[in-house]
Scaffold this active site. Structure first.
Site, PDB file in Angstrom:
ATOM      1  N   GLY A  44       0.813  -1.217   0.000  1.00  0.00           N
ATOM      2  CA  GLY A  44       0.000   0.000   0.000  1.00  0.00           C
ATOM      3  C   GLY A  44       0.844   1.263   0.000  1.00  0.00           C
ATOM      4  O   GLY A  44       2.030   1.226  -0.327  1.00  0.00           O
ATOM      5  N   HIS A  50       4.541   1.566  -7.964  1.00  0.00           N
ATOM      6  CA  HIS A  50       3.551   0.488  -7.879  1.00  0.00           C
ATOM      7  C   HIS A  50       2.656   0.476  -9.126  1.00  0.00           C
ATOM      8  O   HIS A  50       2.336  -0.580  -9.669  1.00  0.00           O
ATOM      9  CB  HIS A  50       2.628   0.686  -6.668  1.00  0.00           C
ATOM     10  N   SER A 198       9.583   5.401  -3.376  1.00  0.00           N
ATOM     11  CA  SER A 198       9.413   4.416  -2.312  1.00  0.00           C
ATOM     12  C   SER A 198       8.403   4.972  -1.326  1.00  0.00           C
ATOM     13  O   SER A 198       8.404   6.183  -1.063  1.00  0.00           O
ATOM     14  CB  SER A 198      10.757   4.184  -1.595  1.00  0.00           C
TER      15      SER A 198
HETATM   16  P1  AMP Z   1       6.127  -2.370  -1.525  1.00  0.00           P
HETATM   17  O1  AMP Z   1       4.738  -1.823  -1.405  1.00  0.00           O
HETATM   18  O2  AMP Z   1       7.190  -1.401  -1.116  1.00  0.00           O
HETATM   19  O3  AMP Z   1       6.272  -3.739  -0.903  1.00  0.00           O
HETATM   20  O4  AMP Z   1       6.384  -2.581  -3.074  1.00  0.00           O
HETATM   21  C1  AMP Z   1       5.524  -3.374  -3.847  1.00  0.00           C
HETATM   22  C2  AMP Z   1       6.168  -3.632  -5.185  1.00  0.00           C
HETATM   23  O5  AMP Z   1       6.402  -2.391  -5.849  1.00  0.00           O
HETATM   24  C3  AMP Z   1       7.538  -4.324  -5.061  1.00  0.00           C
HETATM   25  O6  AMP Z   1       7.664  -5.324  -6.069  1.00  0.00           O
HETATM   26  C4  AMP Z   1       8.496  -3.199  -5.285  1.00  0.00           C
HETATM   27  O7  AMP Z   1       9.750  -3.612  -5.810  1.00  0.00           O
HETATM   28  C5  AMP Z   1       7.739  -2.347  -6.295  1.00  0.00           C
HETATM   29  N1  AMP Z   1       8.254  -0.975  -6.293  1.00  0.00           N
HETATM   30  C6  AMP Z   1       8.466  -0.193  -5.201  1.00  0.00           C
HETATM   31  N2  AMP Z   1       9.019   0.986  -5.582  1.00  0.00           N
HETATM   32  C7  AMP Z   1       9.166   0.931  -6.924  1.00  0.00           C
HETATM   33  C8  AMP Z   1       9.688   1.838  -7.910  1.00  0.00           C
HETATM   34  N3  AMP Z   1      10.176   3.033  -7.575  1.00  0.00           N
HETATM   35  N4  AMP Z   1       9.676   1.454  -9.205  1.00  0.00           N
HETATM   36  C9  AMP Z   1       9.177   0.233  -9.559  1.00  0.00           C
HETATM   37  N5  AMP Z   1       8.683  -0.662  -8.686  1.00  0.00           N
HETATM   38  C10 AMP Z   1       8.670  -0.325  -7.384  1.00  0.00           C
END
Ligand code: AMP
Length: 293
Positions: A44, A50, A198
């Site tokens: 989330g 995302h 992020s």
């Molecule tokens: P998270 O919500 O941080 O667990 O991320 C969910 C998914 O989104 C994971 O596969 C991450 O690697 C991907 N993700 C997070 N930040 C980025 C970004 N800046 N660019 C591409 N994918 C991302």
């Protein structure tokens, strides 16, 4: 049951799914209808990174499930589980606008009931860098990804290159357990100054946000040196370290050049973990590719 028959789209998209049992029922219905299913696992606080995964899943599958679950077992004691950014309403409206079919938001109690005693452990690739810095992290990731794939009958699952070691762990896991899901990896989406998007960037105050650009400066310098023919691992590590060490608000956790599958040396994937104030950031870049921008 709502939304499980026919191959057309629904007026009430996305379906809100709260339990593994309901998720399985929906996904089984889609499979019976001959639809392919793409899964995008997230915690989330959604951003454009995302959404790039969601867009790829939308292009490549008949049905798209986005899971939104802050997975407690992937946080080590003392990490930011309680303060992790959450924006549930905004997340759902972004996912509705993106045309996803289901938002899977299980509760912690449904994912990990008191009697649950199974964990998925991936060896080797989990033992270095992020795995060494965050005890239990990849066990939590491997367990939740296995459960999400099982509940969604996913044909394809989408992950970001930003979390490169997570990609290596998930590839190993899905191959070793014959999960039959194709792992698709999407490029890192960055801010104009190169900072990888992020959810944790929300923790950065103004000066910290400026300081955080040192990660992408370091990756860009390493890619430039590699492009000029630099192959000496120690020299590449030094080039990666310098912009971090020159930044007063930054503390380096690691800077390495590793193999992208095993996360051992030697290799050509530059990986960084840096603390800026109380925020720990990671980033990486394949040195065979020119740095963007
Ligand atoms: P998270 O919500 O941080 O667990 O991320 C969910 C998914 O989104 C994971 O596969 C991450 O690697 C991907 N993700 C997070 N930040 C980025 C970004 N800046 N660019 C591409 N994918 C991302």
């Amino acid at each position: 049951m709502q939304g499980t028959s026919g191959a057309g789209h629904y007026s009430s998209l996305p379906i809100a799914v709260a339990t593994p049992a309901f998720m399985r029922d929906i996904a089984r219905g889609w499979h019976v209808d001959g639809c392919t299913i793409g899964l995008v696992p997230t915690m989330g606080a959604l951003h454009a990174g995302h959404m790039s995964l969601v867009d790829a899943a939308r292009r490549e599958n008949d049905r798209v499930v986005v899971s939104v679950f802050v997975n407690p077992i992937q946080f080590a004691p003392g990490e930011d589980l309680d303060s992790y950014p959450r924006s549930p309403e905004r997340d759902v409206s972004m996912l509705r606008a993106a045309g996803v079919d289901a938002v899977y938001k299980p509760s912690v109690a449904d994912m990990y009931p008191p009697h649950a005693s199974t964990r998925v452990i991936v060896h080797d690739v989990t033992e270095r860098l992020e795995g060494a810095a965050r005890p239990g992290h990849f066990e939590g990731v491997a367990t939740v990804v296995t459960k999400l794939v099982a509940a969604t009958f996913a044909d394809r699952a989408y992950f970001g290159q930003k979390d490169a070691q997570q990609v290596a762990v998930v590839r190993r896991l899905t191959a070793d357990l014959d999960l039959g899901v194709e792992i698709r990896v999407c490029p890192t989406v960055r801010e104009a100054d190169g900072l990888a998007l992020s959810s944790r960037n929300a923790y950065l105050c103004g000066p910290e946000r400026e300081a955080a650009a040192c990660l992408s400066r370091a990756l860009a310098r390493a890619a430039e040196a590699y492009g000029r023919g630099e192959r000496d691992p120690e020299r590449l590590r030094t080039i990666l370290r310098e912009p971090i060490e020159a930044e007063p608000l930054a503390t380096l956790h690691y800077a390495e050049v590793v193999d992208p599958s095993t996360f051992s040396t030697p290799g050509s994937l530059a990986v960084l973990a840096v603390r800026i104030g109380r925020t720990r950031l990671i980033d990486n870049h394949d040195l065979n590719v020119a740095y963007p921008g």
